[in-house]
Design a protein around this motif. Structure first.
Motif, PDB file in Angstrom:
ATOM      1  N   CYS A  96       0.851  -1.190   0.000  1.00  0.00           N
ATOM      2  CA  CYS A  96       0.000   0.000   0.000  1.00  0.00           C
ATOM      3  C   CYS A  96       0.888   1.241   0.000  1.00  0.00           C
ATOM      4  CB  CYS A  96      -0.954   0.010   1.206  1.00  0.00           C
ATOM      5  SG  CYS A  96      -0.147   0.090   2.816  1.00  0.00           S
ATOM      6  N   THR A  97       0.287   2.376  -0.296  1.00  0.00           N
ATOM      7  CA  THR A  97       1.063   3.614  -0.366  1.00  0.00           C
ATOM      8  C   THR A  97       1.649   3.970   1.001  1.00  0.00           C
ATOM      9  OG1 THR A  97      -1.016   4.832  -0.082  1.00  0.00           O
ATOM     10  CG2 THR A  97      -0.188   4.575  -2.329  1.00  0.00           C
ATOM     11  N   GLU A  98       0.879   3.757   2.069  1.00  0.00           N
ATOM     12  CA  GLU A  98       1.362   4.100   3.409  1.00  0.00           C
ATOM     13  C   GLU A  98       2.581   3.277   3.795  1.00  0.00           C
ATOM     14  OE1 GLU A  98      -3.085   4.906   3.306  1.00  0.00           O
ATOM     15  OE2 GLU A  98      -1.737   3.278   2.682  1.00  0.00           O
ATOM     16  N   MET A  99       2.665   2.053   3.286  1.00  0.00           N
ATOM     17  CA  MET A  99       3.837   1.224   3.567  1.00  0.00           C
ATOM     18  C   MET A  99       5.090   1.858   2.966  1.00  0.00           C
ATOM     19  SD  MET A  99       4.292  -2.810   2.677  1.00  0.00           S
ATOM     20  CE  MET A  99       5.706  -3.777   3.237  1.00  0.00           C
ATOM     21  N   SER A 150       7.310   1.548 -12.998  1.00  0.00           N
ATOM     22  CA  SER A 150       7.568   0.211 -12.477  1.00  0.00           C
ATOM     23  C   SER A 150       6.312  -0.328 -11.820  1.00  0.00           C
ATOM     24  CB  SER A 150       8.721   0.250 -11.459  1.00  0.00           C
ATOM     25  OG  SER A 150       8.949  -1.030 -10.911  1.00  0.00           O
ATOM     26  N   LEU A 151       5.916  -1.551 -12.178  1.00  0.00           N
ATOM     27  CA  LEU A 151       4.737  -2.189 -11.608  1.00  0.00           C
ATOM     28  C   LEU A 151       5.164  -3.192 -10.543  1.00  0.00           C
ATOM     29  CD1 LEU A 151       1.640  -2.644 -11.708  1.00  0.00           C
ATOM     30  CD2 LEU A 151       2.066  -4.422 -13.412  1.00  0.00           C
ATOM     31  N   VAL A 152       4.531  -3.109  -9.369  1.00  0.00           N
ATOM     32  CA  VAL A 152       4.861  -3.996  -8.250  1.00  0.00           C
ATOM     33  C   VAL A 152       3.897  -5.177  -8.251  1.00  0.00           C
ATOM     34  CG1 VAL A 152       5.152  -4.192  -5.753  1.00  0.00           C
ATOM     35  CG2 VAL A 152       5.695  -2.032  -6.920  1.00  0.00           C
ATOM     36  N   VAL A 153       4.417  -6.391  -8.426  1.00  0.00           N
ATOM     37  CA  VAL A 153       3.564  -7.582  -8.449  1.00  0.00           C
ATOM     38  C   VAL A 153       3.970  -8.597  -7.380  1.00  0.00           C
ATOM     39  CG1 VAL A 153       2.967  -7.361 -10.886  1.00  0.00           C
ATOM     40  CG2 VAL A 153       4.998  -8.669 -10.239  1.00  0.00           C
ATOM     41  N   VAL A 156      11.598   7.030 -10.885  1.00  0.00           N
ATOM     42  CA  VAL A 156      10.680   6.194 -11.664  1.00  0.00           C
ATOM     43  C   VAL A 156       9.373   6.045 -10.886  1.00  0.00           C
ATOM     44  CG1 VAL A 156      10.318   3.872 -12.617  1.00  0.00           C
ATOM     45  CG2 VAL A 156      12.594   4.945 -12.726  1.00  0.00           C
ATOM     46  N   LYS A 157       8.246   6.250 -11.539  1.00  0.00           N
ATOM     47  CA  LYS A 157       6.961   6.126 -10.845  1.00  0.00           C
ATOM     48  C   LYS A 157       6.687   4.666 -10.503  1.00  0.00           C
ATOM     49  CE  LYS A 157       4.774   8.175 -14.224  1.00  0.00           C
ATOM     50  NZ  LYS A 157       5.788   8.194 -15.316  1.00  0.00           N
ATOM     51  N   THR A 158       6.090   4.465  -9.333  1.00  0.00           N
ATOM     52  CA  THR A 158       5.768   3.136  -8.831  1.00  0.00           C
ATOM     53  C   THR A 158       4.263   2.919  -8.925  1.00  0.00           C
ATOM     54  OG1 THR A 158       7.656   2.928  -7.328  1.00  0.00           O
ATOM     55  CG2 THR A 158       5.673   1.703  -6.750  1.00  0.00           C
ATOM     56  N   ILE A 159       3.856   1.823  -9.561  1.00  0.00           N
ATOM     57  CA  ILE A 159       2.441   1.469  -9.700  1.00  0.00           C
ATOM     58  C   ILE A 159       2.178   0.248  -8.827  1.00  0.00           C
ATOM     59  CG2 ILE A 159       0.562   1.036 -11.317  1.00  0.00           C
ATOM     60  CD1 ILE A 159       2.257   3.570 -11.943  1.00  0.00           C
ATOM     61  N   LEU A 160       1.278   0.381  -7.865  1.00  0.00           N
ATOM     62  CA  LEU A 160       0.885  -0.741  -7.014  1.00  0.00           C
ATOM     63  C   LEU A 160      -0.431  -1.320  -7.513  1.00  0.00           C
ATOM     64  CD1 LEU A 160       1.538   0.832  -3.477  1.00  0.00           C
ATOM     65  CD2 LEU A 160       3.079  -0.617  -4.808  1.00  0.00           C
ATOM     66  N   LEU A 161      -0.591  -2.630  -7.414  1.00  0.00           N
ATOM     67  CA  LEU A 161      -1.877  -3.243  -7.744  1.00  0.00           C
ATOM     68  C   LEU A 161      -2.947  -2.688  -6.792  1.00  0.00           C
ATOM     69  CD1 LEU A 161      -0.845  -6.986  -8.306  1.00  0.00           C
ATOM     70  CD2 LEU A 161      -1.125  -5.181 -10.021  1.00  0.00           C
ATOM     71  N   GLN A 219      -5.612  -7.605 -15.135  1.00  0.00           N
ATOM     72  CA  GLN A 219      -5.441  -6.276 -14.562  1.00  0.00           C
ATOM     73  C   GLN A 219      -3.977  -5.833 -14.636  1.00  0.00           C
ATOM     74  OE1 GLN A 219      -5.708  -5.653 -10.148  1.00  0.00           O
ATOM     75  NE2 GLN A 219      -7.549  -4.512 -10.731  1.00  0.00           N
ATOM     76  N   VAL A 220      -3.065  -6.766 -14.426  1.00  0.00           N
ATOM     77  CA  VAL A 220      -1.640  -6.456 -14.555  1.00  0.00           C
ATOM     78  C   VAL A 220      -1.348  -5.906 -15.943  1.00  0.00           C
ATOM     79  CG1 VAL A 220       0.665  -7.508 -14.751  1.00  0.00           C
ATOM     80  CG2 VAL A 220      -0.797  -8.053 -12.793  1.00  0.00           C
ATOM     81  N   TRP A 221      -1.856  -6.581 -16.959  1.00  0.00           N
ATOM     82  CA  TRP A 221      -1.563  -6.131 -18.330  1.00  0.00           C
ATOM     83  C   TRP A 221      -2.272  -4.813 -18.651  1.00  0.00           C
ATOM     84  CZ3 TRP A 221       2.652  -8.025 -19.177  1.00  0.00           C
ATOM     85  CH2 TRP A 221       2.959  -9.380 -19.063  1.00  0.00           C
ATOM     86  N   ASP A 222      -3.426  -4.564 -18.041  1.00  0.00           N
ATOM     87  CA  ASP A 222      -4.086  -3.267 -18.221  1.00  0.00           C
ATOM     88  C   ASP A 222      -3.222  -2.143 -17.651  1.00  0.00           C
ATOM     89  OD1 ASP A 222      -6.247  -4.401 -19.485  1.00  0.00           O
ATOM     90  OD2 ASP A 222      -7.538  -4.397 -17.702  1.00  0.00           O
ATOM     91  N   LEU A 223      -2.640  -2.377 -16.487  1.00  0.00           N
ATOM     92  CA  LEU A 223      -1.785  -1.366 -15.859  1.00  0.00           C
ATOM     93  C   LEU A 223      -0.503  -1.155 -16.657  1.00  0.00           C
ATOM     94  CD1 LEU A 223      -2.267  -2.382 -12.124  1.00  0.00           C
ATOM     95  CD2 LEU A 223      -3.056  -0.265 -13.200  1.00  0.00           C
TER      96      LEU A 223
END
Length: 525
Positions: free
Chosen positions: A77-80, A213-216, A235-240, A249-253
């Motif tokens: 999560c973002t707060e983490m 960057s996508l976090v999986v 680099v921007k971080t994208i969380l699920l 959903q991963v591929w959509d992001l």
């Protein structure tokens, strides 16, 4: 420490506090998007201000002192991400747990680390209760004040950024506990600064603020180190948006955010590649799909290359060296089994790392000979926290002993045979399960397999292969398929078929869990 040449004592061992990476990116691009989760968007300036506010509260309200350990029990999560940088900025040591662990397991980590403070997601009240320390909540919870409220109350306040030395701890990286209880690997500010630099040089050269960057995977371990590297380059971080892993959903992001880097493990990469939605996915933005945590079987590697293109990067390394032992860059991954392809290698030594294959006495063996993979270099951790026995076993003449078996060719490429604990002896001959597993997986009906040694009154140990099949197949079919492909003493004596193989909280297939399941089923004692 005295320099043997000049007789000089170092003037300073001070290094940059790791939280400075966030401050630097915020200074360069304050309005750029830094962190995304669902509908939430944080700019670099907002993220940095939130980290400042929380760090100030940790120092003033919760009296966090330099070196104090801070637990974290949360899914991504973002707060983490905010809390991690706030803890470092205040001088604390980040101690994340894998969120899938039980309250009792996290309570043990809290006690073993000596943590006096805990961040806990609101969805884990039982974990907070079990740990019994002052707790701050991600979200609204009865067990502690909300991080969002604390942040709002302290917004605009600046903490006293902790001055740190090279060997000051910043992160307790708990092992997965494949043998015994998990151990806390002590990572330091100086070591981690090297790791970030090394990741950028060896794994993802050329990253800029235009990348995403996508976090999986859980941020508690390798994925968290990967994201620290992304922060260093803006680099921007994208969380699920949820903890549910949805491949479509991963591929959509990936498409929507033009994701260029991902860190994953072979089991997750296999899921991504084989899902029906992948055939329609726009993966053209991907530049680096990095996999680690376990070797990837050749058939799975080939399918991933055919599906995603030449974007795979492999690294090998344990938490104790934060992944920094070998790298197999994208240009050395080959789809075809040509004579020039180094099939089965995990790559060559990382920048600044030296590797030796050693025998039981610590002597370097010749190229092609199997031994224990050992390494030295700035990425090697400071040791296990309050565990002198484990430290004595893990170091020999300054070399860190990985516990992995393998060999090196005459050009320095390393090939992993398996864990020392996985090897078994049948009729006096050493058997390395990975070689057998590679052969079994070439059968079209087998999607996963684990081979392990079980006691046998005649041979000492024999191999059993536990398989997951995607089409009907019988034991005799597999035995016939392997006939001629393996030496007789390596041939599994039994083939078992399960619906799924048990996996650890990190997504790895572990022999320890499979052996425990065999015992639970009464198949072995």
């Amino acid at each position: 420490m005295t320099d043997p040449v000049g007789g000089l004592t170092p003037v300073s061992t001070r290094v940059m506090n790791l939280a400075t990476f966030l401050a630097q990116s915020a200074r360069r691009d304050p309005d750029g998007i830094a962190l995304v989760m669902g509908d939430v968007r944080w700019t670099w300036g907002q993220w940095n201000a939130r980290a400042d506010a929380l760090a100030h509260a940790l120092q003033t309200r919760f009296r966090l002192q330099k070196g104090d350990r801070v637990m974290c029990q949360s899914q991504n999560c973002t707060e983490m991400m905010q809390a991690m940088f706030a803890v470092w900025r205040a001088g604390g040591v980040w101690v994340p747990a894998n969120f899938r662990q039980t309250p009792e397991e996290v309570a043990y980590l809290t006690q073993a680390s000596g943590a006096s403070l805990m961040f806990c997601n609101a969805g884990f009240p039982d974990h907070a209760a079990a740990c019994g320390v002052t707790t701050l909540a991600f979200g609204t919870a009865e067990f502690g004040p909300s991080v969002d409220v604390i942040t709002a109350e302290n917004m605009g306040q600046r903490p006293q950024v902790a001055a740190v030395d090279r060997d000051d701890p910043c992160w307790f990286f708990f092992t997965s506990g494949t043998t015994g209880r998990p151990k806390a690997s002590v990572l330091t500010h100086g070591q981690m600064a090297f790791v970030v630099t090394n990741h950028l040089a060896d794994l993802m050269p050329g990253l800029t603020g235009d990348d995403a960057s996508l976090v999986v995977a859980p941020l508690s371990h390798g994925a968290g180190v990967h994201q620290l590297t992304q922060v260093a380059r803006g680099v921007k971080t994208i969380l699920l948006p949820t903890e549910r892993f949805d491949v479509a959903q991963v591929w959509d992001l990936v498409r929507d955010w033009r994701v260029s880097t991902m860190f994953t493990v072979p089991t997750i990469l296999k899921l991504l590649v084989e899902h029906p939605s992948t055939a329609r996915a726009d993966t053209s933005s991907l530049r680096y799909v990095i996999y680690a945590g376990a070797p990837m079987y050749r058939v799975d590697q080939q399918k991933a290359l055919q599906t995603l293109g030449p974007v795979l990067v492999q690294y090998f390394g344990l938490g104790e060296v934060t992944g920094n032992i070998t790298v197999l860059p994208a240009h050395l991954h080959q789809t075809e089994d040509s004579p020039q392809a180094r099939i089965g290698t995990c790559g060559h030594a990382r920048t600044g790392i030296e590797i030796q294959i050693q025998d039981d006495q610590g002597r370097e063996v010749a190229p092609g000979e199997t031994g224990e993979i050992c390494c030295i270099g700035p990425a090697v951790f400071a040791g296990y926290y309050r565990n002198p026995e484990a430290n004595a076993k893990s170091f020999r003449d300054g070399w860190f002993r990985t516990g992995d078996l393998g060999h090196m060719d005459d050009q320095g490429f390393v090939y992993i045979t398996g864990r020392q604990s996985d090897m078994f002896i049948s009729g006096g001959s050493n058997v390395y399960p990975r070689e057998i597993e590679e052969k079994i997986l070439t059968h079209p009906a087998i999607s996963e397999v684990a081979v392990l040694g079980v006691p046998d009154p005649l041979w000492g140990e024999i191999g059993w292969a536990v398989c997951v099949a995607n089409a009907p197949v019988a034991e005799e079919d597999l035995a016939a398929f392997l006939d001629g492909k393996l030496s007789r003493y390596k041939m599994p004596k039994r083939f078992l078929f399960w619906d799924a193989l048990p996996k650890s909280a990190y997504g790895k297939i572990t022999k320890k869990m499979i052996r425990a399941e065999l015992e639970a089923r009464g198949m072995i004692a």
